[in-house]
Scaffold this motif. Structure first.
Motif, PDB file in Angstrom:
ATOM      1  N   GLU A  90       0.840  -1.200   0.000  1.00 42.39           N
ATOM      2  CA  GLU A  90       0.000   0.000   0.000  1.00 42.39           C
ATOM      3  C   GLU A  90       0.878   1.253   0.000  1.00 42.39           C
ATOM      4  O   GLU A  90       0.608   2.216  -0.728  1.00 42.39           O
ATOM      5  CB  GLU A  90      -0.898  -0.040   1.228  1.00 42.39           C
ATOM      6  CG  GLU A  90      -1.915   1.049   1.303  1.00 42.39           C
ATOM      7  CD  GLU A  90      -2.836   0.897   2.507  1.00 42.39           C
ATOM      8  OE1 GLU A  90      -3.394   1.933   2.909  1.00 42.39           O
ATOM      9  OE2 GLU A  90      -3.002  -0.223   3.043  1.00 42.39           O
ATOM     10  N   LYS A  94       1.053   4.204  -2.863  1.00 40.03           N
ATOM     11  CA  LYS A  94       0.816   5.608  -2.490  1.00 40.03           C
ATOM     12  C   LYS A  94       1.963   6.497  -2.971  1.00 40.03           C
ATOM     13  O   LYS A  94       1.726   7.609  -3.447  1.00 40.03           O
ATOM     14  CB  LYS A  94       0.659   5.742  -0.972  1.00 40.03           C
ATOM     15  CG  LYS A  94      -0.690   5.275  -0.482  1.00 40.03           C
ATOM     16  CD  LYS A  94      -0.822   5.416   1.021  1.00 40.03           C
ATOM     17  CE  LYS A  94      -2.194   4.937   1.472  1.00 40.03           C
ATOM     18  NZ  LYS A  94      -2.368   5.002   2.921  1.00 40.03           N
ATOM     19  N   VAL A 109      -6.290  10.211  -8.039  1.00 42.85           N
ATOM     20  CA  VAL A 109      -6.358   9.061  -7.141  1.00 42.85           C
ATOM     21  C   VAL A 109      -7.176   9.460  -5.922  1.00 42.85           C
ATOM     22  O   VAL A 109      -6.935  10.503  -5.313  1.00 42.85           O
ATOM     23  CB  VAL A 109      -4.946   8.590  -6.737  1.00 42.85           C
ATOM     24  CG1 VAL A 109      -5.023   7.469  -5.707  1.00 42.85           C
ATOM     25  CG2 VAL A 109      -4.166   8.140  -7.972  1.00 42.85           C
ATOM     26  N   THR A 110      -8.156   8.628  -5.572  1.00 42.25           N
ATOM     27  CA  THR A 110      -9.050   8.960  -4.468  1.00 42.25           C
ATOM     28  C   THR A 110      -8.886   8.053  -3.251  1.00 42.25           C
ATOM     29  O   THR A 110      -9.259   8.442  -2.146  1.00 42.25           O
ATOM     30  CB  THR A 110     -10.518   8.908  -4.927  1.00 42.25           C
ATOM     31  OG1 THR A 110     -10.812   7.596  -5.454  1.00 42.25           O
ATOM     32  CG2 THR A 110     -10.786   9.964  -6.001  1.00 42.25           C
ATOM     33  N   ARG A 111      -8.343   6.855  -3.440  1.00 44.08           N
ATOM     34  CA  ARG A 111      -8.196   5.932  -2.309  1.00 44.08           C
ATOM     35  C   ARG A 111      -7.232   4.815  -2.675  1.00 44.08           C
ATOM     36  O   ARG A 111      -7.288   4.292  -3.790  1.00 44.08           O
ATOM     37  CB  ARG A 111      -9.556   5.342  -1.948  1.00 44.08           C
ATOM     38  CG  ARG A 111      -9.545   4.458  -0.733  1.00 44.08           C
ATOM     39  CD  ARG A 111     -10.951   4.012  -0.405  1.00 44.08           C
ATOM     40  NE  ARG A 111     -10.943   3.200   0.793  1.00 44.08           N
ATOM     41  CZ  ARG A 111     -11.891   2.363   1.137  1.00 44.08           C
ATOM     42  NH1 ARG A 111     -12.958   2.243   0.375  1.00 44.08           N
ATOM     43  NH2 ARG A 111     -11.804   1.646   2.230  1.00 44.08           N
ATOM     44  N   ILE A 112      -6.380   4.438  -1.714  1.00 48.22           N
ATOM     45  CA  ILE A 112      -5.486   3.292  -1.868  1.00 48.22           C
ATOM     46  C   ILE A 112      -5.590   2.487  -0.588  1.00 48.22           C
ATOM     47  O   ILE A 112      -5.495   3.043   0.508  1.00 48.22           O
ATOM     48  CB  ILE A 112      -4.027   3.745  -2.111  1.00 48.22           C
ATOM     49  CG1 ILE A 112      -3.934   4.543  -3.421  1.00 48.22           C
ATOM     50  CG2 ILE A 112      -3.085   2.538  -2.132  1.00 48.22           C
ATOM     51  CD1 ILE A 112      -2.612   5.224  -3.648  1.00 48.22           C
ATOM     52  N   ARG A 113      -5.773   1.181  -0.734  1.00 44.32           N
ATOM     53  CA  ARG A 113      -5.939   0.339   0.453  1.00 44.32           C
ATOM     54  C   ARG A 113      -5.522  -1.101   0.173  1.00 44.32           C
ATOM     55  O   ARG A 113      -5.578  -1.549  -0.974  1.00 44.32           O
ATOM     56  CB  ARG A 113      -7.391   0.376   0.931  1.00 44.32           C
ATOM     57  CG  ARG A 113      -8.344  -0.294  -0.031  1.00 44.32           C
ATOM     58  CD  ARG A 113      -9.781   0.154   0.155  1.00 44.32           C
ATOM     59  NE  ARG A 113     -10.702  -0.504  -0.749  1.00 44.32           N
ATOM     60  CZ  ARG A 113     -10.835  -0.268  -2.032  1.00 44.32           C
ATOM     61  NH1 ARG A 113     -10.071   0.618  -2.624  1.00 44.32           N
ATOM     62  NH2 ARG A 113     -11.718  -0.922  -2.764  1.00 44.32           N
ATOM     63  N   MET A 125      -6.571   0.478  -5.759  1.00 37.99           N
ATOM     64  CA  MET A 125      -6.440   1.923  -5.929  1.00 37.99           C
ATOM     65  C   MET A 125      -7.662   2.421  -6.693  1.00 37.99           C
ATOM     66  O   MET A 125      -7.910   2.004  -7.828  1.00 37.99           O
ATOM     67  CB  MET A 125      -5.167   2.255  -6.715  1.00 37.99           C
ATOM     68  CG  MET A 125      -5.017   3.734  -7.004  1.00 37.99           C
ATOM     69  SD  MET A 125      -3.477   4.141  -7.875  1.00 37.99           S
ATOM     70  CE  MET A 125      -3.729   3.330  -9.448  1.00 37.99           C
ATOM     71  N   ASN A 126      -8.429   3.302  -6.079  1.00 40.92           N
ATOM     72  CA  ASN A 126      -9.560   3.937  -6.741  1.00 40.92           C
ATOM     73  C   ASN A 126      -9.098   5.260  -7.327  1.00 40.92           C
ATOM     74  O   ASN A 126      -8.326   5.983  -6.696  1.00 40.92           O
ATOM     75  CB  ASN A 126     -10.699   4.193  -5.759  1.00 40.92           C
ATOM     76  CG  ASN A 126     -11.327   2.925  -5.260  1.00 40.92           C
ATOM     77  OD1 ASN A 126     -10.705   2.171  -4.523  1.00 40.92           O
ATOM     78  ND2 ASN A 126     -12.552   2.678  -5.648  1.00 40.92           N
ATOM     79  N   GLU A 144     -14.977   6.388 -13.412  1.00 40.33           N
ATOM     80  CA  GLU A 144     -14.561   5.888 -12.105  1.00 40.33           C
ATOM     81  C   GLU A 144     -13.815   4.592 -12.379  1.00 40.33           C
ATOM     82  O   GLU A 144     -14.223   3.805 -13.236  1.00 40.33           O
ATOM     83  CB  GLU A 144     -15.769   5.596 -11.217  1.00 40.33           C
ATOM     84  CG  GLU A 144     -16.527   6.835 -10.811  1.00 40.33           C
ATOM     85  CD  GLU A 144     -17.758   6.511  -9.993  1.00 40.33           C
ATOM     86  OE1 GLU A 144     -17.844   7.030  -8.880  1.00 40.33           O
ATOM     87  OE2 GLU A 144     -18.624   5.757 -10.483  1.00 40.33           O
ATOM     88  N   VAL A 146     -11.200   1.335 -10.556  1.00 43.16           N
ATOM     89  CA  VAL A 146     -10.495   0.703  -9.442  1.00 43.16           C
ATOM     90  C   VAL A 146      -9.489  -0.252 -10.057  1.00 43.16           C
ATOM     91  O   VAL A 146      -9.788  -0.962 -11.019  1.00 43.16           O
ATOM     92  CB  VAL A 146     -11.432  -0.004  -8.432  1.00 43.16           C
ATOM     93  CG1 VAL A 146     -12.213  -1.132  -9.076  1.00 43.16           C
ATOM     94  CG2 VAL A 146     -10.672  -0.489  -7.219  1.00 43.16           C
TER      95      VAL A 146
END
Length: 183
Positions: A90, A94, A109-113, A125-126, A144, A146
C-alpha cells in the motif's frame, strides 16, 4: 519497481511516463451510461498469461503479449501481467500515485488500500480519469476506476475496472475482482 510503474499506465500504450499536456477532467454525465445490467451473463476467461477471471459475455476483447482488455461502450476491464520480485505494498502504491496522476488522462487518485481477496492479499487503488475521446464525436466521459494489484510467484497482475462516473457497478466489480485467480 519499474514494472509497477509500467502497470500504472495504460496497458495498450506501455509507456512509462508519456509526455502529454495537463488534461482537464471531463464533465460528468447527469444520466451516465454504463450500468451493467443485473441479468448480465458472465463467462470465465482463461488467459495464456496465467490467470482466469469472470468477464461479461459478449464484450469486445483485445489481447497483446502482456495484456487483455474487455470493453462495452465506456465500460472496460483490463488486465496487465508482468514479472515482479515482490508484491506491491500500500505504501509503495501511495508513493507512485503522484507520478500516475501526472502520466495519464486527468487522473485523480481517491483511495489506496490493502484488500484480502480469494486470490490472496492485494492492493486496490480507486481513481477517476477521462476516457479516450470518442472516435466520431471527440467527446470524453469522466470515468470511475479501481485497479487491483495481485502478486503470485514472481508475477504481478493489474486488474483495472472502469465505468462512467455514477454508474452502479459495485456488485459487478466485486464479482470480477473476487473471481480473479492465478492458474
Amino acid at each position: 519497481m519499474i514494472l509497477l510503474r509500467l502497470l500504472f499506465c495504460s496497458a495498450l500504450v506501455f509507456l512509462l511516463y508519456p509526455t502529454v499536456a495537463v488534461e482537464r477532467a471531463a464533465a460528468g454525465e447527469s444520466s451516465p451510461p454504463g450500468d451493467i445490467p443485473d441479468d448480465q451473463v458472465f463467462v470465465t476467461y482463461s488467459s495464456p498469461l496465467g490467470f482466469k477471471v469472470k468477464v461479461p459475455e459478449g464484450w469486445a476483447r483485445q489481447e497483446t503479449d502482456s495484456a487483455v482488455s474487455f470493453a462495452d461502450k465506456y465500460n472496460r476491464i483490463e488486465i496487465v501481467v508482468g514479472d515482479a520480485e515482490a508484491a506491491p505494498t500500500e505504501q509503495l502504491v501511495k508513493k507512485m500515485a503522484a507520478d500516475f496522476e501526472q502520466a495519464d488522462r486527468a487522473v485523480k487518485v481517491t483511495r489506496i488500500r490493502s484488500v484480502h481477496l480469494p486470490a490472496g492479499p492485494a492492493v486496490a487503488m480507486n481513481f477517476t480519469s477521462n476516457s479516450e475521446p470518442n472516435s466520431v464525436t471527440g467527446k470524453e466521459a469522466r470515468l470511475e476506476n479501481v485497479r487491483y494489484f495481485y502478486f503470485h510467484d514472481g508475477s504481478l497482475a493489474a486488474l483495472t475496472l472502469s465505468a462512467p462516473m455514477g454508474a452502479d457497478n459495485v456488485d459487478v466489480w466485486r464479482l470480477i475482482s473476487e473471481s480473479f485467480r492465478w492458474r
